[in-house]
Design an enzyme around this catalytic site. Sequence first.
Site, PDB file in Angstrom:
ATOM      1  N   LYS A 112      47.385  44.235  43.040  1.00  0.00           N
ATOM      2  CA  LYS A 112      46.314  43.554  43.754  1.00  0.00           C
ATOM      3  C   LYS A 112      45.660  42.663  42.690  1.00  0.00           C
ATOM      4  CE  LYS A 112      42.282  45.635  43.698  1.00  0.00           C
ATOM      5  NZ  LYS A 112      41.126  46.231  44.034  1.00  0.00           N
ATOM      6  N   ASP A 130      43.309  44.993  49.110  1.00  0.00           N
ATOM      7  CA  ASP A 130      42.030  45.808  48.491  1.00  0.00           C
ATOM      8  C   ASP A 130      41.841  46.793  49.725  1.00  0.00           C
ATOM      9  OD1 ASP A 130      40.611  44.582  50.515  1.00  0.00           O
ATOM     10  OD2 ASP A 130      39.011  44.105  49.153  1.00  0.00           O
TER      11      ASP A 130
END
Length: 226
Positions: A112, A130
């Site tokens: 991420k 996310d």
Amino acid sequence: MDRTLQTAFPHVYCELDFTNPLELSVATILSAQCTDVRVNLTTPALFRRYRSAEDYAGADRTELEEMIRSTGFYRNKANSIMGLGQALVERFDGEVPNNLRDLVSLPGFGRKTANVVLGNAFGVPGITVDTHFGRLVQRWKWTDETDPVKIEHAVGELIERKNWTDLSHRVIFHGRRVCHSRKPACGVCVLAADCPSYGLGPVEKSEAAKLVKGPETDHLLALAGM
């Protein structure tokens, strides 16, 4: 749905403030379990104090922890940030690398964080999974996967690679502004006609409109005919 989101959010961007890849790397580490607003209140003083990987590598731990305390989990984050500085100095001449393989090898970096940095600091397309992104693509039935890496790959097969970074922003914007986890603003959502989960939140426009947040509120409500 992606084309509709482009109409809803024609101008998308990283909501973390930064001026270079190192600043974005540090800000993204600080954003874990913390709002971007809080991070942006913390980083101006931090970035004035620490300007290079060498600065972070040689930081005084107590001072650094105190500067980032308000972002939560500050001891772990200080470990990651100091470790990041040390790794950059030792392995990459103090510069943040611009490829996924090297980024995910750094302290404080997962896929991420790496995709945030690649997409926003280097212009390399990446999908940032996310909590908002994962929640919405499951709500929309784009994928049944729950593992972030599997979600990233599944959605990547649906959307052209060149659009991955902006798609990530649009989905996250929509999750923050309209499609809230507990009470989505279904009645004024631009995706209402295509969303398989329509009706999870209030469908009456006047009630749903009260739930919309962010600087695009007037534009979003206008698209909903309000």
